[in-house]
Design a protein around this motif. Structure first.
Motif, PDB file in Angstrom:
ATOM      1  N   GLY A   1       0.805  -1.217   0.000  1.00 30.06           N
ATOM      2  CA  GLY A   1       0.000   0.000   0.000  1.00 30.06           C
ATOM      3  C   GLY A   1       0.836   1.264   0.000  1.00 30.06           C
ATOM      4  N   LYS A   2       0.173   2.387   0.220  1.00 30.70           N
ATOM      5  CA  LYS A   2       0.844   3.696   0.182  1.00 30.70           C
ATOM      6  C   LYS A   2       1.495   4.025   1.528  1.00 30.70           C
ATOM      7  CE  LYS A   2      -3.210   6.198   1.476  1.00 30.70           C
ATOM      8  NZ  LYS A   2      -4.230   7.108   1.320  1.00 30.70           N
ATOM      9  N   ASN A   3       2.563   4.831   1.436  1.00 32.74           N
ATOM     10  CA  ASN A   3       3.251   5.382   2.600  1.00 32.74           C
ATOM     11  C   ASN A   3       3.693   4.306   3.594  1.00 32.74           C
ATOM     12  OD1 ASN A   3       4.337   7.668   3.846  1.00 32.74           O
ATOM     13  ND2 ASN A   3       2.627   7.815   5.271  1.00 32.74           N
ATOM     14  N   THR A   4       4.178   3.203   3.058  1.00 33.16           N
ATOM     15  CA  THR A   4       4.659   2.074   3.865  1.00 33.16           C
ATOM     16  C   THR A   4       6.176   2.041   3.813  1.00 33.16           C
ATOM     17  OG1 THR A   4       2.659   0.754   3.678  1.00 33.16           O
ATOM     18  CG2 THR A   4       4.701  -0.470   3.872  1.00 33.16           C
ATOM     19  N   VAL A   5       6.801   1.573   4.893  1.00 28.53           N
ATOM     20  CA  VAL A   5       8.255   1.430   4.961  1.00 28.53           C
ATOM     21  C   VAL A   5       8.590  -0.049   5.117  1.00 28.53           C
ATOM     22  CG1 VAL A   5      10.341   1.970   6.276  1.00 28.53           C
ATOM     23  CG2 VAL A   5       8.569   3.708   5.980  1.00 28.53           C
ATOM     24  N   ILE A   6       9.426  -0.548   4.204  1.00 27.55           N
ATOM     25  CA  ILE A   6       9.929  -1.925   4.272  1.00 27.55           C
ATOM     26  C   ILE A   6      11.402  -1.806   4.669  1.00 27.55           C
ATOM     27  CG2 ILE A   6      10.258  -4.104   3.048  1.00 27.55           C
ATOM     28  CD1 ILE A   6       7.320  -3.249   3.023  1.00 27.55           C
ATOM     29  N   GLY A   7      11.753  -2.337   5.837  1.00 27.47           N
ATOM     30  CA  GLY A   7      13.086  -2.153   6.411  1.00 27.47           C
ATOM     31  C   GLY A   7      14.198  -2.920   5.727  1.00 27.47           C
ATOM     32  N   TYR A   8      15.407  -2.496   6.039  1.00 24.63           N
ATOM     33  CA  TYR A   8      16.649  -3.045   5.492  1.00 24.63           C
ATOM     34  C   TYR A   8      16.675  -4.572   5.548  1.00 24.63           C
ATOM     35  CZ  TYR A   8      21.651  -4.019   5.147  1.00 24.63           C
ATOM     36  OH  TYR A   8      22.866  -4.517   4.778  1.00 24.63           O
ATOM     37  N   ASN A   9      17.051  -5.174   4.431  1.00 25.39           N
ATOM     38  CA  ASN A   9      17.303  -6.613   4.341  1.00 25.39           C
ATOM     39  C   ASN A   9      16.077  -7.478   4.620  1.00 25.39           C
ATOM     40  OD1 ASN A   9      19.333  -8.472   3.615  1.00 25.39           O
ATOM     41  ND2 ASN A   9      19.556  -9.083   5.746  1.00 25.39           N
ATOM     42  N   THR A  10      14.896  -6.918   4.456  1.00 24.73           N
ATOM     43  CA  THR A  10      13.669  -7.704   4.618  1.00 24.73           C
ATOM     44  C   THR A  10      13.502  -8.617   3.408  1.00 24.73           C
ATOM     45  OG1 THR A  10      12.549  -6.146   6.052  1.00 24.73           O
ATOM     46  CG2 THR A  10      11.138  -7.487   4.651  1.00 24.73           C
TER      47      THR A  10
END
Length: 166
Positions: free
Chosen positions: A81-90
């Motif tokens: 979706g919008k304005n989501t953050v997927i963190g490092y090395n996920t």
């Protein structure tokens, strides 16, 4: 319960049958695009690569950190979706190859979700709007909207109601 489709195989393990289940050149193309995106620091470029070449649904202002690893075989089964953050090395998987079968499942990540670094998301998972996933979590079941989850095995740390009080 994860939502996956099961496909049984006979003979060698299902990964041995990989190019009977997904075209070789699709995997090569996806691998190249994913590797380019993993190392680029330009968030808009990553989203463009994912939308254009991998046919993923990615919301506006969504951010994929460096080294995020998407499913190389079925990235089109992942939506964010919008304005989501997927963190490092996920790592986000839409397939799993087992001994006697392989499974495919869509991964749906909602709006304004925060996923911490080094998280693994398994196929057939839905993460609701506003959820927070702690770093290092193995997401093996759905995450309700607004909840804070973490750990391995994943558990609810705070419900939506508890989060609203904070």
């Amino acid at each position: 319960m994860r939502r996956t489709e099961r496909y049984f195989v006979e003979g060698p393990n299902s990964l041995w049958h990989v190019y009977k289940t997904v075209p070789f050149w699709k995997v090569v193309k996806n691998f190249i695009i994913i590797q380019l995106a993993r190392y680029t620091p330009f968030l808009a470029v990553k989203n463009w690569l994912y939308r254009t070449f991998l046919r993923m649904e990615i919301g506006e202002q969504t951010s994929f950190a460096l080294m995020v690893m998407l499913d190389v075989m079925y990235p089109e089964k992942i939506s964010v979706g919008k304005n989501t953050v997927i963190g490092y090395n996920t790592t986000i998987l839409a397939h799993e190859y087992l001994i006697k079968e392989y499974r495919l499942g869509e991964v749906r990540i909602g709006n304004e979700v925060m996923i911490g670094a080094n998280t693994t998301i398994l196929p057939g998972i839905e993460i609701g709007d506003g959820a927070i996933v702690s770093a290092g979590t193995l997401v093996h079941k759905d995450v309700p909207a607004g909840t804070f989850v973490g750990g391995n095995p994943m558990r609810i740390i705070y419900t939506k109601e508890e989060m609203d009080k904070r």
